[in-house]
Design a protein around this motif. Structure first.
Motif, PDB file in Angstrom:
ATOM      1  N   GLN A  84       0.833  -1.200   0.000  1.00  0.00           N
ATOM      2  CA  GLN A  84       0.000   0.000   0.000  1.00  0.00           C
ATOM      3  C   GLN A  84       0.868   1.250   0.000  1.00  0.00           C
ATOM      4  N   ASN A  85       0.429   2.262  -0.711  1.00  0.00           N
ATOM      5  CA  ASN A  85       1.168   3.522  -0.817  1.00  0.00           C
ATOM      6  C   ASN A  85       0.875   4.401   0.392  1.00  0.00           C
ATOM      7  N   THR A  86       1.361   3.943   1.533  1.00  0.00           N
ATOM      8  CA  THR A  86       1.191   4.650   2.800  1.00  0.00           C
ATOM      9  C   THR A  86       2.518   4.606   3.558  1.00  0.00           C
ATOM     10  N   PRO A  87       2.720   5.510   4.520  1.00  0.00           N
ATOM     11  CA  PRO A  87       3.949   5.450   5.315  1.00  0.00           C
ATOM     12  C   PRO A  87       4.117   4.105   6.025  1.00  0.00           C
ATOM     13  N   GLU A  88       3.013   3.587   6.545  1.00  0.00           N
ATOM     14  CA  GLU A  88       3.084   2.294   7.219  1.00  0.00           C
ATOM     15  C   GLU A  88       3.435   1.179   6.225  1.00  0.00           C
ATOM     16  N   GLY A  89       2.942   1.319   5.005  1.00  0.00           N
ATOM     17  CA  GLY A  89       3.280   0.345   3.971  1.00  0.00           C
ATOM     18  C   GLY A  89       4.762   0.365   3.647  1.00  0.00           C
ATOM     19  N   ALA A  90       5.358   1.558   3.627  1.00  0.00           N
ATOM     20  CA  ALA A  90       6.790   1.672   3.362  1.00  0.00           C
ATOM     21  C   ALA A  90       7.601   1.025   4.474  1.00  0.00           C
ATOM     22  N   GLU A  91       7.162   1.210   5.714  1.00  0.00           N
ATOM     23  CA  GLU A  91       7.868   0.594   6.836  1.00  0.00           C
ATOM     24  C   GLU A  91       7.827  -0.930   6.734  1.00  0.00           C
ATOM     25  N   GLN A  92       6.659  -1.466   6.435  1.00  0.00           N
ATOM     26  CA  GLN A  92       6.527  -2.913   6.302  1.00  0.00           C
ATOM     27  C   GLN A  92       7.362  -3.433   5.130  1.00  0.00           C
ATOM     28  N   ALA A  93       7.386  -2.677   4.044  1.00  0.00           N
ATOM     29  CA  ALA A  93       8.148  -3.095   2.860  1.00  0.00           C
ATOM     30  C   ALA A  93       9.645  -3.150   3.167  1.00  0.00           C
ATOM     31  N   PHE A  94      10.144  -2.198   3.959  1.00  0.00           N
ATOM     32  CA  PHE A  94      11.566  -2.219   4.299  1.00  0.00           C
ATOM     33  C   PHE A  94      11.872  -3.368   5.255  1.00  0.00           C
ATOM     34  N   ARG A  95      10.972  -3.631   6.186  1.00  0.00           N
ATOM     35  CA  ARG A  95      11.149  -4.793   7.062  1.00  0.00           C
ATOM     36  C   ARG A  95      11.238  -6.074   6.227  1.00  0.00           C
ATOM     37  N   TYR A  96      10.374  -6.179   5.226  1.00  0.00           N
ATOM     38  CA  TYR A  96      10.379  -7.362   4.363  1.00  0.00           C
ATOM     39  C   TYR A  96      11.676  -7.443   3.570  1.00  0.00           C
ATOM     40  N   TYR A  97      12.137  -6.306   3.074  1.00  0.00           N
ATOM     41  CA  TYR A  97      13.396  -6.244   2.328  1.00  0.00           C
ATOM     42  C   TYR A  97      14.551  -6.778   3.171  1.00  0.00           C
ATOM     43  N   VAL A  98      14.628  -6.315   4.429  1.00  0.00           N
ATOM     44  CA  VAL A  98      15.699  -6.760   5.313  1.00  0.00           C
ATOM     45  C   VAL A  98      15.603  -8.265   5.551  1.00  0.00           C
ATOM     46  N   ALA A  99      14.403  -8.753   5.793  1.00  0.00           N
ATOM     47  CA  ALA A  99      14.218 -10.187   6.038  1.00  0.00           C
ATOM     48  C   ALA A  99      14.629 -11.021   4.832  1.00  0.00           C
ATOM     49  N   VAL A 100      14.264 -10.569   3.634  1.00  0.00           N
ATOM     50  CA  VAL A 100      14.617 -11.311   2.418  1.00  0.00           C
ATOM     51  C   VAL A 100      16.122 -11.292   2.195  1.00  0.00           C
ATOM     52  N   MET A 101      16.762 -10.164   2.491  1.00  0.00           N
ATOM     53  CA  MET A 101      18.204 -10.066   2.319  1.00  0.00           C
ATOM     54  C   MET A 101      18.936 -11.020   3.264  1.00  0.00           C
ATOM     55  N   ILE A 102      18.536 -11.032   4.526  1.00  0.00           N
ATOM     56  CA  ILE A 102      19.186 -11.915   5.490  1.00  0.00           C
ATOM     57  C   ILE A 102      18.893 -13.372   5.157  1.00  0.00           C
ATOM     58  N   TRP A 103      17.686 -13.649   4.707  1.00  0.00           N
ATOM     59  CA  TRP A 103      17.343 -15.003   4.243  1.00  0.00           C
ATOM     60  C   TRP A 103      18.248 -15.401   3.082  1.00  0.00           C
ATOM     61  N   GLY A 104      18.574 -14.441   2.225  1.00  0.00           N
ATOM     62  CA  GLY A 104      19.463 -14.720   1.105  1.00  0.00           C
ATOM     63  C   GLY A 104      20.841 -15.163   1.579  1.00  0.00           C
ATOM     64  N   TYR A 105      21.353 -14.534   2.636  1.00  0.00           N
ATOM     65  CA  TYR A 105      22.653 -14.936   3.165  1.00  0.00           C
ATOM     66  C   TYR A 105      22.604 -16.356   3.749  1.00  0.00           C
ATOM     67  N   GLN A 106      21.414 -16.804   4.138  1.00  0.00           N
ATOM     68  CA  GLN A 106      21.279 -18.140   4.705  1.00  0.00           C
ATOM     69  C   GLN A 106      21.029 -19.214   3.651  1.00  0.00           C
ATOM     70  N   THR A 107      20.569 -18.807   2.474  1.00  0.00           N
ATOM     71  CA  THR A 107      20.172 -19.789   1.460  1.00  0.00           C
ATOM     72  C   THR A 107      20.874 -19.628   0.120  1.00  0.00           C
ATOM     73  N   GLY A 108      21.506 -18.473  -0.101  1.00  0.00           N
ATOM     74  CA  GLY A 108      22.126 -18.218  -1.398  1.00  0.00           C
ATOM     75  C   GLY A 108      21.162 -17.704  -2.442  1.00  0.00           C
ATOM     76  N   GLN A 109      19.911 -17.454  -2.074  1.00  0.00           N
ATOM     77  CA  GLN A 109      18.887 -17.013  -3.020  1.00  0.00           C
ATOM     78  C   GLN A 109      18.879 -15.489  -3.144  1.00  0.00           C
ATOM     79  N   THR A 110      18.878 -14.983  -4.374  1.00  0.00           N
ATOM     80  CA  THR A 110      18.860 -13.530  -4.583  1.00  0.00           C
ATOM     81  C   THR A 110      17.802 -13.070  -5.574  1.00  0.00           C
ATOM     82  N   ASP A 111      17.135 -13.989  -6.268  1.00  0.00           N
ATOM     83  CA  ASP A 111      16.188 -13.588  -7.319  1.00  0.00           C
ATOM     84  C   ASP A 111      15.109 -12.660  -6.787  1.00  0.00           C
ATOM     85  N   HIS A 112      14.447 -13.046  -5.694  1.00  0.00           N
ATOM     86  CA  HIS A 112      13.363 -12.216  -5.173  1.00  0.00           C
ATOM     87  C   HIS A 112      13.907 -10.948  -4.543  1.00  0.00           C
ATOM     88  N   PHE A 113      15.067 -11.020  -3.936  1.00  0.00           N
ATOM     89  CA  PHE A 113      15.690  -9.837  -3.338  1.00  0.00           C
ATOM     90  C   PHE A 113      15.885  -8.750  -4.381  1.00  0.00           C
TER      91      PHE A 113
END
Length: 218
Positions: A84-113
């Motif tokens: 959603q195009n809201t400030p709260e949506g941006a916060e959630q999106a960045f949290r998701y970004y961080v989680a996907v990035m750290i998950w990438g370091y654990q699995t080697g996956q980067t496509d979705h990142f």
């Protein structure tokens, strides 16, 4: 690795394998911290299907690449409103970004990142290359947990919004890209920030930085 001091303008300085980049600023309202998310999943015993080159070694006895741990990817449903195009949506999106990035370091996956950031984001590109380089050698972080402290949003003159995110990363191991050494990293508090733009029905990270809080003794 992740406790080295970040130079103020050193874009290549590393923090827990993550690359420091553009600072963000401003003032905003801190939101209620969302629940902690375990992105480590279950065990890291493996489970991924072997590649075509797997199986017994046929290269004169050299070790075959280690299969990536079968750790579930972060679930977008755990980040409600991130589309959603809201400030709260941006916060959630960045949290998701961080989680996907750290998950990438654990699995080697980067496509979705790579789908979550601007193609010119140097922080993101550097982390993608780091993840891929480790995975090529069969090296991965051990499972780790993000413990949320809080998020905040800030007005920006250059981007749609800037987001701050503070969290603890639980104790885990990180392999060295240069040797066979594996470092035991302690539970550490990180202060992160990102410049965000809303494009094609999703928030996109334009730049980011991650700084370990050396003063934190919690």
């Amino acid at each position: 690795m992740h406790r080295r001091i970040l130079a103020p303008v050193a874009a290549a300085a590393l923090a827990f394998g993550l690359v420091a980049c553009t600072d963000t600023g401003g003032s905003g309202t801190v939101t209620t911290p969302p629940p902690s998310i375990n992105i480590g999943g279950g065990s890291d015993d493996g489970g991924a299907e072997p590649s075509d080159g797997g199986g017994e070694a046929s290269d004169g006895g050299r070790d075959s690449p280690v299969a990536a741990p079968d750790i579930p990817a972060p679930d977008p449903a755990d980040y409600p409103g991130m589309d959603q195009n809201t400030p709260e949506g941006a916060e959630q999106a960045f949290r998701y970004y961080v989680a996907v990035m750290i998950w990438g370091y654990q699995t080697g996956q980067t496509d979705h990142f790579e789908d979550l950031h601007n193609p010119e984001c140097q922080t993101c590109i550097s982390n993608t290359r780091s993840i891929q380089g480790l995975a090529k050698d069969g090296k991965y972080w051990s499972p780790t947990t993000i413990e949320d402290i809080g998020t905040a949003h800030f007005d920006s003159d250059l981007y749609d919004l800037e987001v701050g995110y503070t969290f603890h990363l639980s104790s885990h191991t990180e392999p060295s890209p240069e040797s066979d050494e594996v470092a035991q990293e302690p539970r550490t508090k990180f202060i992160s920030a990102a410049a965000m733009t809303f494009e094609e029905d999703q928030w996109v990270v334009m730049s980011a930085r991650f700084t370990p809080d050396e003063a934190d003794d919690d």
